[in-house]
Design an enzyme around this catalytic site. Structure first.
Site, short mmCIF file in Angstrom:
data_model
loop_
_atom_site.label_atom_id
_atom_site.label_comp_id
_atom_site.label_asym_id
_atom_site.label_seq_id
_atom_site.Cartn_x
_atom_site.Cartn_y
_atom_site.Cartn_z
N LYS A 143 0.75 -1.36 0.03
CA LYS A 143 -0.06 -0.02 -0.02
C LYS A 143 1.03 1.19 -0.04
O LYS A 143 2.13 1.31 0.27
CB LYS A 143 -0.94 -0.12 1.04
CG LYS A 143 -2.30 -0.94 0.94
CD LYS A 143 -3.25 -0.89 2.03
CE LYS A 143 -4.45 -1.85 1.83
NZ LYS A 143 -5.68 -1.61 2.80
N ARG A 159 -3.54 -10.05 5.00
CA ARG A 159 -3.87 -10.06 3.46
C ARG A 159 -2.95 -9.61 2.60
O ARG A 159 -2.52 -8.51 2.79
CB ARG A 159 -5.27 -9.17 3.32
CG ARG A 159 -5.88 -9.16 2.07
CD ARG A 159 -7.26 -8.35 2.09
NE ARG A 159 -8.03 -8.35 0.64
CZ ARG A 159 -7.63 -7.57 -0.27
NH1 ARG A 159 -6.76 -6.44 0.04
NH2 ARG A 159 -8.35 -7.32 -1.46
#
Length: 273
Positions: free
Chosen positions: A222, A256
């Site tokens: 991210k 995840r």
């Protein structure tokens, strides 16, 4: 230890699990996660399962900041066949559907998914709680303010961790009222949060353990990582590994990720401490 009833199959969380990300969308922030077409999805699923993925998380809509929202109908076209194909070719795999639409969730579960992963915490489509309750599948409830298109406008907090805790206390009550028994909480890294917020939440992640629910953490590649380091998402695997290690040390139960092999190695090492 936690247990999740995935349509009659018991998923035991006695050590951290890995959720592998598969996107049937052309605009996910990380190009390496885009798998358009059945063959691409199946190939990636096979690789992830061989690497040790415990859950496959399939999504048909990008939820990156400022992403373009598509309709439930278009999203269903992207994911229904993929879920069915995954379930047919890998019947033992636990499949999660990444959606905030109630109808997409219902159809995906009918096609073979057994977990609903809703990044909106039912703020987009409240009926998704009813669907999860009726179908008796685990529900991933994420912290967010606004929608993916507007969430970064709402990235303001007086006390981030306390507000996230209060949010989940309310949402867990709503889930129970809807008949959902297996609830997973996701603090929503990157959703209505600045990089500074994300680092604070990661540092204080253990506070969420008081909710007594499995904690899912999604930090993989991210912008908090690649913008902090001045690199690209494609170069952010090492940073992902570092932050996943911190998350595991602070109580994460599911991570995840785009890169399953490396995540499994992190878990093996952390569990050896």
């Amino acid at each position: 230890m936690y247990t999740l009833n995935c349509k009659g199959r018991l998923l035991v969380i006695d050590k951290p699990l890995v959720m592998g990300i598969i996107n049937t969308t052309p605009d996910s922030f990380y190009e390496g996660s885009r798998f358009m077409g059945e063959s691409g999805v199946l190939k990636q699923a096979e690789q992830m399962l061989k690497a040790g993925a415990d859950i496959l998380d399939l999504g048909g809509q990008s939820t990156r900041p400022n992403s373009v929202v598509i309709s439930a109908e278009e999203e269903l076209q992207r994911v229904a066949g993929a879920v069915e194909s995954l379930h047919y070719n890998f019947p033992e795999a636990i499949i999660s559907i990444d959606t905030y639409y109630a109808n997409v969730a219902r159809e995906a579960v009918a096609a073979g998914a057994s977990i609903i992963n809703d990044i909106s915490a039912a703020l987009v489509d409240p009926a998704i709680l009813t669907v999860a309750g009726e179908l008796k599948v685990p529900y991933v409830c994420s912290h967010i303010k606004g929608t993916p298109a507007t969430m970064q406008q709402h990235a303001t907090y007086e006390n981030l961790t306390r507000e996230v805790l209060d949010f989940f206390i309310q949402k867990i009550a709503e889930c129970h009222q809807a008949g959902i028994t297996d609830i997973i909480i996701d603090p929503g890294f990157g959703f209505a949060k600045t990089p500074a917020h994300n680092f604070t939440l990661l540092k204080e992640l253990a506070a969420l353990k008081m909710l007594n629910k499995p904690i899912l953490v999604g930090l993989s590649r991210k912008s908090t990582i690649y913008k902090t380091l001045g690199i690209t998402a494609a170069e952010a695997l090492n940073g992902t590994t570092v932050l996943n290690t911190v998350a595991l040390l602070n109580g994460a139960n599911i991570i995840r990720v785009h890169d399953v092999k490396e995540a499994k190695e992190v878990i093996r090492l952390v569990c050896s401490l």
